[in-house]
Motif scaffolding. Structure first.
Motif, PDB file in Angstrom:
ATOM      1  N   TYR A  84       1.664   9.648   0.833  1.00 38.08           N
ATOM      2  CA  TYR A  84       1.889   8.564  -0.132  1.00 38.08           C
ATOM      3  C   TYR A  84       2.983   7.644   0.408  1.00 38.08           C
ATOM      4  N   GLY A  85       2.603   6.842   1.418  1.00 41.90           N
ATOM      5  CA  GLY A  85       3.563   5.931   2.038  1.00 41.90           C
ATOM      6  C   GLY A  85       3.678   4.620   1.283  1.00 41.90           C
ATOM      7  N   ARG A  86       4.372   3.659   1.864  1.00 38.75           N
ATOM      8  CA  ARG A  86       4.625   2.395   1.155  1.00 38.75           C
ATOM      9  C   ARG A  86       3.344   1.602   0.937  1.00 38.75           C
ATOM     10  N   HIS A  87       2.366   1.694   1.878  1.00 36.72           N
ATOM     11  CA  HIS A  87       1.104   0.980   1.693  1.00 36.72           C
ATOM     12  C   HIS A  87       0.342   1.549   0.503  1.00 36.72           C
ATOM     13  N   ALA A 125       1.652   3.266  -2.002  1.00 33.01           N
ATOM     14  CA  ALA A 125       2.422   2.981  -3.222  1.00 33.01           C
ATOM     15  C   ALA A 125       2.157   1.553  -3.703  1.00 33.01           C
ATOM     16  N   ALA A 126       2.086   0.602  -2.761  1.00 29.00           N
ATOM     17  CA  ALA A 126       1.802  -0.789  -3.120  1.00 29.00           C
ATOM     18  C   ALA A 126       0.388  -0.915  -3.681  1.00 29.00           C
ATOM     19  N   ASP A 168      -1.277   1.440  -5.195  1.00 25.63           N
ATOM     20  CA  ASP A 168      -1.229   2.088  -6.507  1.00 25.63           C
ATOM     21  C   ASP A 168      -0.776   1.090  -7.575  1.00 25.63           C
ATOM     22  N   ARG A 169       0.301   0.362  -7.282  1.00 28.78           N
ATOM     23  CA  ARG A 169       0.813  -0.627  -8.244  1.00 28.78           C
ATOM     24  C   ARG A 169      -0.197  -1.751  -8.487  1.00 28.78           C
ATOM     25  N   ARG A 194      -6.942  -1.102   3.435  1.00 33.00           N
ATOM     26  CA  ARG A 194      -5.541  -1.416   3.137  1.00 33.00           C
ATOM     27  C   ARG A 194      -5.382  -2.469   2.038  1.00 33.00           C
TER      28      ARG A 194
END
Length: 372
Positions: free
Chosen positions: A25-28, A30-31, A33-34, A185
């Motif tokens: 669950y990296g920053r990509h 997480a972004a 997900d939001r 992505r």
């Protein structure tokens, strides 16, 4: 009893997954997900794609928190993809369970035109229902799911078949399709139907950094939702062998090996010209290698005289199976590579492409207990 011993391998793999602390669950992600959460209230229909082999473990986390059996989300449609790799009887049970919990469900193989047409018809019907029968309206569909459940393959097929049905012209868009999780992505839109106009938003796979139970992690590692590079392939393959050893499906391989009948193993994998294909021992996907693998597994399980319910004896059987599989895969002991890893990688690939049979690894829940 055998299943109890197999659970020991599940617990060991579960501990390895927990040890990653949600590293996938990296920053990509997480972004993504939001972005998905912000769009959920804005679309007309939510298509949740799950893996038919693990319908519970592959549920999409954000949707689980938005609905309940008492108050289901009427916009939601569950797609059990890779149904060609799952036990068809278990898939029927899961579909019945979904209907009992007021959740519409379609089971399909993303490479089947008939399955995609059925899905398109279900989406059209749901859009018309929401739009109160308007024919010239526009509907939006959000396609969501965890990594590697086949979302992009589905949207590509919907886009292609939908455009052909609408006799539309122009260049086709293609979502990136890969057997590796995490390839998509960005969120991209695709028109899949006219009258009503329907647009599908393909989203990146999002896998929660924390699982609700200890069983989900090993199952998602086995089906490829978690990248193999994060966990030892040998540990995942041991878990797979523990499952195969505890089930009865291997008994069917005796007749398959005697008759050479490959049809049931290749149902999901339409191949071009088997007869003219040259044989390479290094290619583990070729029929003669797959047959040797099934034969090795059948021989080791059927000749085993120990107690499959005993964890240590099951471990000994699995060690013998790796030795037999090394020979079946034509893996030379002289190679400098990790032999266990090489055998494990080939074995996992055969399982994930359906060459070792069709397995559903999640039990169907009891509806009454679920409601309580």
């Amino acid at each position: 009893m055998a299943a109890a011993a197999a659970e020991a391998f599940s617990r060991r793999l579960s501990a390895a997954v927990r040890g990653l602390s949600g590293a996938w669950y990296g920053r990509h992600m997480a972004a993504a997900d939001r972005a998905i959460r912000s769009r959920l209230p804005l679309v007309d229909v939510v298509l949740e794609v799950r893996d038919a082999r693990v319908p519970a473990a592959s549920a999409f986390g954000p949707l689980r928190r938005r609905s309940s059996p008492e108050e289901p989300d009427r916009r939601r449609l569950v797609v059990l993809n890779k149904a060609d790799l799952a036990d068809p009887h278990e898939t029927e049970k899961w579909m019945a369970y979904m209907e009992q919990t007021s959740c519409s469900c379609v089971a399909l193989n993303s490479h089947s035109r008939e399955g995609i047409k059925e899905l398109l018809n279900a989406v059209r019907a749901r859009i018309r229902e929401i739009k109160l029968g308007e024919s010239d309206c526009t509907g939006t569909v959000l396609l969501v799911g965890i990594p590697n459940v086949g979302k992009s393959a589905i949207v590509n097929a919907m886009h292609q078949i939908g455009r052909i049905g609408a006799a539309e012209k122009g260049k086709l868009k293609h979502a990136i399709v890969s057997s590796h999780p995490g390839e998509t992505r960005d969120i991209s839109g695709y028109k899949v139907a006219s009258h009503p106009n329907i647009y599908v938003l393909d989203t990146p796979g999002v896998l929660s950094p924390v699982f609700l139970d200890n069983e989900s992690g090993p199952l998602l590692a086995l089906t490829g939702a978690i990248k193999d590079s994060m966990i030892q392939e040998f540990d995942i393959a041991q878990f797979l062998l523990a499952i195969l050893d505890s089930k009865e499906e291997y008994k069917e391989w005796e007749n398959l090996n005697l008759t050479g009948d490959m049809s049931s193993m290749n149902r999901a994998m339409p191949c071009s010209s088997h007869h003219n294909k040259r044989q390479y021992a290094s290619d583990h996907t070729q029929d003669f290698v797959v047959k040797a693998v099934r034969q090795a597994l059948f021989d080791t399980i059927s000749s085993f005289k120990g107690d499959l319910g005993n964890e240590n004896e099951l471990k000994s059987l699995i060690e013998c199976q790796f030795i037999a599989l090394q020979e079946a895969f034509r893996v030379s002991a002289e190679l400098s590579e990790d032999l266990h890893k090489l055998v494990a990688t080939k074995l996992l690939n055969l399982y994930r492409t359906g060459r070792l049979g069709r397995y559903t690894l999640d039990r169907t829940p009891d509806v009454r207990k679920k409601m309580v």
